[in-house]
Design an enzyme around this catalytic site. Structure first.
Site, PDB file in Angstrom:
ATOM      1  N   ASP A   1       3.063   5.412   6.513  1.00  0.00           N
ATOM      2  CA  ASP A   1       1.898   5.283   5.638  1.00  0.00           C
ATOM      3  C   ASP A   1       0.704   5.951   6.289  1.00  0.00           C
ATOM      4  OD1 ASP A   1       0.246   4.433   3.593  1.00  0.00           O
ATOM      5  OD2 ASP A   1      -0.259   2.572   4.634  1.00  0.00           O
TER       6      ASP A   1
ATOM      7  N   ILE B   1      -3.813  13.201  -1.669  1.00  0.00           N
ATOM      8  CA  ILE B   1      -4.929  12.884  -0.774  1.00  0.00           C
ATOM      9  C   ILE B   1      -6.195  12.747  -1.621  1.00  0.00           C
ATOM     10  CG2 ILE B   1      -6.411  13.661   1.130  1.00  0.00           C
ATOM     11  CD1 ILE B   1      -3.976  15.042   2.344  1.00  0.00           C
TER      12      ILE B   1
ATOM     13  N   GLY C   1      -6.435   8.342  -5.138  1.00  0.00           N
ATOM     14  CA  GLY C   1      -6.301   6.907  -5.415  1.00  0.00           C
ATOM     15  C   GLY C   1      -7.571   6.339  -6.025  1.00  0.00           C
ATOM     16  N   SER C   2      -7.385   5.324  -6.887  1.00  0.00           N
ATOM     17  CA  SER C   2      -8.536   4.772  -7.607  1.00  0.00           C
ATOM     18  C   SER C   2      -9.578   4.165  -6.674  1.00  0.00           C
ATOM     19  CB  SER C   2      -8.049   3.708  -8.597  1.00  0.00           C
ATOM     20  OG  SER C   2      -7.308   2.728  -7.897  1.00  0.00           O
TER      21      SER C   2
ATOM     22  N   CYS D   1     -10.008   5.203  -3.537  1.00  0.00           N
ATOM     23  CA  CYS D   1     -10.091   6.119  -2.396  1.00  0.00           C
ATOM     24  C   CYS D   1     -11.345   6.987  -2.447  1.00  0.00           C
ATOM     25  CB  CYS D   1      -8.846   6.994  -2.399  1.00  0.00           C
ATOM     26  SG  CYS D   1      -8.775   8.065  -0.985  1.00  0.00           S
TER      27      CYS D   1
ATOM     28  N   TYR E   1      -8.899  -5.814  -5.794  1.00  0.00           N
ATOM     29  CA  TYR E   1      -8.106  -4.646  -5.368  1.00  0.00           C
ATOM     30  C   TYR E   1      -8.940  -3.827  -4.399  1.00  0.00           C
ATOM     31  CZ  TYR E   1      -5.428  -0.273  -5.700  1.00  0.00           C
ATOM     32  OH  TYR E   1      -4.694   0.849  -5.410  1.00  0.00           O
TER      33      TYR E   1
ATOM     34  N   ARG F   1      -3.471   3.760   9.327  1.00  0.00           N
ATOM     35  CA  ARG F   1      -3.272   4.700   8.227  1.00  0.00           C
ATOM     36  C   ARG F   1      -4.163   5.942   8.367  1.00  0.00           C
ATOM     37  NH1 ARG F   1      -4.486   5.822   2.774  1.00  0.00           N
ATOM     38  NH2 ARG F   1      -2.513   6.139   1.694  1.00  0.00           N
TER      39      ARG F   1
HETATM   40  P1  RVP Z   1      -3.998   4.144  -7.204  1.00  0.00           P
HETATM   41  O1  RVP Z   1      -2.642   3.899  -7.788  1.00  0.00           O
HETATM   42  O2  RVP Z   1      -4.756   5.225  -7.903  1.00  0.00           O
HETATM   43  O3  RVP Z   1      -4.789   2.891  -7.065  1.00  0.00           O
HETATM   44  O4  RVP Z   1      -3.756   4.728  -5.727  1.00  0.00           O
HETATM   45  C1  RVP Z   1      -2.998   4.062  -4.757  1.00  0.00           C
HETATM   46  C2  RVP Z   1      -2.884   4.941  -3.551  1.00  0.00           C
HETATM   47  O5  RVP Z   1      -4.173   5.193  -2.980  1.00  0.00           O
HETATM   48  C3  RVP Z   1      -2.086   4.373  -2.399  1.00  0.00           C
HETATM   49  O6  RVP Z   1      -0.708   4.462  -2.574  1.00  0.00           O
HETATM   50  C4  RVP Z   1      -2.591   5.196  -1.227  1.00  0.00           C
HETATM   51  O7  RVP Z   1      -1.944   6.437  -1.120  1.00  0.00           O
HETATM   52  C5  RVP Z   1      -4.031   5.446  -1.591  1.00  0.00           C
HETATM   53  N1  RVP Z   1      -4.960   4.571  -0.870  1.00  0.00           N
HETATM   54  C6  RVP Z   1      -4.797   3.307  -0.438  1.00  0.00           C
HETATM   55  N2  RVP Z   1      -5.930   2.918   0.156  1.00  0.00           N
HETATM   56  C7  RVP Z   1      -6.762   3.965   0.087  1.00  0.00           C
HETATM   57  C8  RVP Z   1      -8.097   4.027   0.609  1.00  0.00           C
HETATM   58  O8  RVP Z   1      -8.681   3.037   1.037  1.00  0.00           O
HETATM   59  N3  RVP Z   1      -8.677   5.210   0.604  1.00  0.00           N
HETATM   60  N4  RVP Z   1      -6.162   4.959  -0.566  1.00  0.00           N
END
Ligand code: RVP
Length: 504
Positions: free
Chosen positions: A262, A314, A317-318, A320, A406, A419
């Site tokens: 991960d 990269i 993610g929502s 991220c 979340y 990570r």
């Molecule tokens: P989503 O489904 O759009 O919520 O995205 C989930 C993904 O975002 C995870 O599988 C991971 O790759 C990524 N992630 C998890 N934490 C973070 C962050 O804090 N930036 N990003």
């Protein structure tokens, strides 16, 4: 001089599928969503590990614990238990999934004989369970003394102080079966004696499990279940590129079916070293995915290092904010398309098919269809699963609406330094994720049924009955920003603002 890409990188929302011919035989009920999870010699051998639906849950503390893993495996997908916890905790979660016997319930509402009716009522409210075994020590595995159901007490006629021992159905009046009874036989006993539940007891009369009539029915109605050779639920687990020498053996021992490194950015020597360590100690018997990458070069690096699958994404993610904080990333659609091309080239050259997973940025159900059409073998979702009853996060009321919490693994709340590790000290120096709410959406089963039906319907519109056929036949078009507006309800006054997509 820096390299410049000719095209902008695009997101799923900028694409649509153009339907193809639909033969009369092509109906959702006939569509198979089976898809490979790990690499294999396509055309020469069967994939050793496939998913029955192309969905896995994200390696995140707010998403994938043992509870989620059981719920998703029941539907044909797979969870990757989050790695940002101690090795012992993660291994224990994996073990709980492997020990879980569908239909055999370890009771979580248990009574001791000297508890009172008031306590029974409180426990019923807290757990929502109306059948409660009574054991000598009040635990799920104490000596069985009786059972209390709603038929054993009348609140209007009894004092709240009455003791369980006075109104329970005592052990001598119970029908029980030995602990090694099969689910089928247990169900026959339930039917023959018109019971709602059947306690299974060990030789010393301690309680092993409860079997409930409804659970057997639901077990039979889950044809997609992800089961291993011993009929146990399958589960994945996240690892990092630091403590793998201790974590991997513990997870393998606990029964993990597949591992995944991960990392927010996986085109690195650390991933290579992690995979090499696994190969050195376990050969090909331990399956390990790697990532995340966003281009063909990154894919090839990990495929050559021996990854069993490669994860793409990269910054999409929502939760991220990696793109904002570090300025790295790529539109998820473009990344998926390019990695799929690299995967196909690698297959042509070597005969080895390395499945790819589009991770993050799925907002609507149709984004899953787009990702598959673009070549992804499966998708990883965080926000989607976080909304359900089965996710580990808290359900809270916000402004009169139920929400689930979340948060990103790169947020201050998670502090998952592993990570985001780039060597150096073990700490998270700046945030790459946020802490948020997502609208509560109820049980996983109901939501996933709608999502899968939409994917199957789209595949039929494109004349495809399998995912490889879909990838072969799909015709994709980039759409303009005005066509995106045209794609939603427009030029009407909406009566109901409820979202029309189940995946909102
Ligand atoms: P989503 O489904 O759009 O919520 O995205 C989930 C993904 O975002 C995870 O599988 C991971 O790759 C990524 N992630 C998890 N934490 C973070 C962050 O804090 N930036 N990003």
């Amino acid at each position: 001089m820096a390299y410049y890409y000719d095209e902008p990188s695009r997101t799923f929302n900028e694409y649509l599928l153009v339907p193809g011919h639909t033969p009369a035989t092509c109906i959702p009920a006939s569509v198979s969503l089976k898809t490979p999870l790990v690499k294999y010699r396509k055309g020469e051998e069967e994939c050793p590990l496939s998913l029955n639906i192309p969905m896995v849950s994200a390696i995140m503390a707010a998403v994938s614990d043992d509870n989620m893993a059981v719920a998703l495996a029941t539907e044909g997908g797979l969870s990757f238990i989050y790695g940002n916890q101690t090795i012992e905790q993660e291994a224990a979660m994996v073990k709980r999934v492997k020990d879980y016997k569908a239909g055999f319930v370890e009771s979580d509402a248990n009574l001791s004989p000297d508890m009172t009716l008031n306590e029974v009522v409180a426990l019923k409210e807290a757990t929502d369970h109306s059948t409660m075994p009574v054991t000598d020590d009040g635990t799920a595995h104490g000596k069985l003394l009786g059972v209390v159901t709603e038929r054993d007490y009348r609140l209007s006629r009894m004092s709240g102080d009455e003791k369980v021992s006075e109104f329970m159905t005592p052990r001598e009046k119970l029908i029980v079966a030995p602990a090694d009874t099969s689910l089928k036989v247990a169900n026959d006993i339930i039917w023959d004696h018109k019971l709602n539940s059947l306690p299974l007891v060990n030789d010393d009369d301690t309680l092993a499990y409860m079997v409930f009539r409804k659970d057997y029915d639901s077990h039979k109605s889950n044809p997609n279940e992800m089961l291993d050779a011993h009929k146990r639920y399958m589960v994945g687990a996240g690892i990092n590129s630091r403590d793998y020498a201790e974590r991997v053996p513990a997870l393998v021992e606990a029964g993990a079916d597949v591992l995944c490194i991960d990392s927010s950015e996986g085109y690195s020597d650390w991933q290579k070293m992690t995979i090499e360590w696994v190969r050195e100690h376990y050969g090909d018997s331990v399956k390990i995915g790697a990532g995340n990458v966003v281009d063909g070069e990154g894919f090839r690096f990990l495929a050559e290092a021996g990854a069993d699958f490669v994860k793409i994404g990269i910054g999409g993610g929502s939760i991220c904010i990696t793109r904002e904080t570090k300025g790295i990333g790529r539109g998820q659609a473009t990344a998926t398309i390019e990695v799929a091309k690299a995967r196909d080239e690698y297959f042509k050259e070597t005969g080895i098919y390395v499945p790819i997973c589009s991770d993050g940025g799925i907002v609507y159900d149709h984004h899953i269809s787009l990702a598959l059409a673009m070549g992804a073998d499966f998708v990883m979702l965080g926000r989607y699963f976080a909304r359900f009853d089965e996710s580990p996060s808290a359900k809270v009321m916000v402004n009169g609406t139920y929400m689930k919490e979340y948060w990103g693994e790169g947020s201050a709340r998670a502090r998952n330094w592993g990570r985001y590790d780039l060597g150096g000290k073990k700490s998270l120096s700046f945030e790459e994720g946020v802490d948020s709410y997502v609208p509560y959406a109820g049980p996983l089963k109901d939501n996933i049924a709608v999502t899968l039906l939409k994917i199957k319907s789209t595949m039929c519109n494109c004349g495809a009955l399998t995912i490889p056929e879909f990838q072969d036949k799909a015709k994709l078009t980039v759409i303009s920003s005005t066509s995106i507006v045209e794609g939603g309800a427009h030029d009407v006054l909406l009566k109901d603002k409820a979202p029309y997509a189940s995946n909102m």
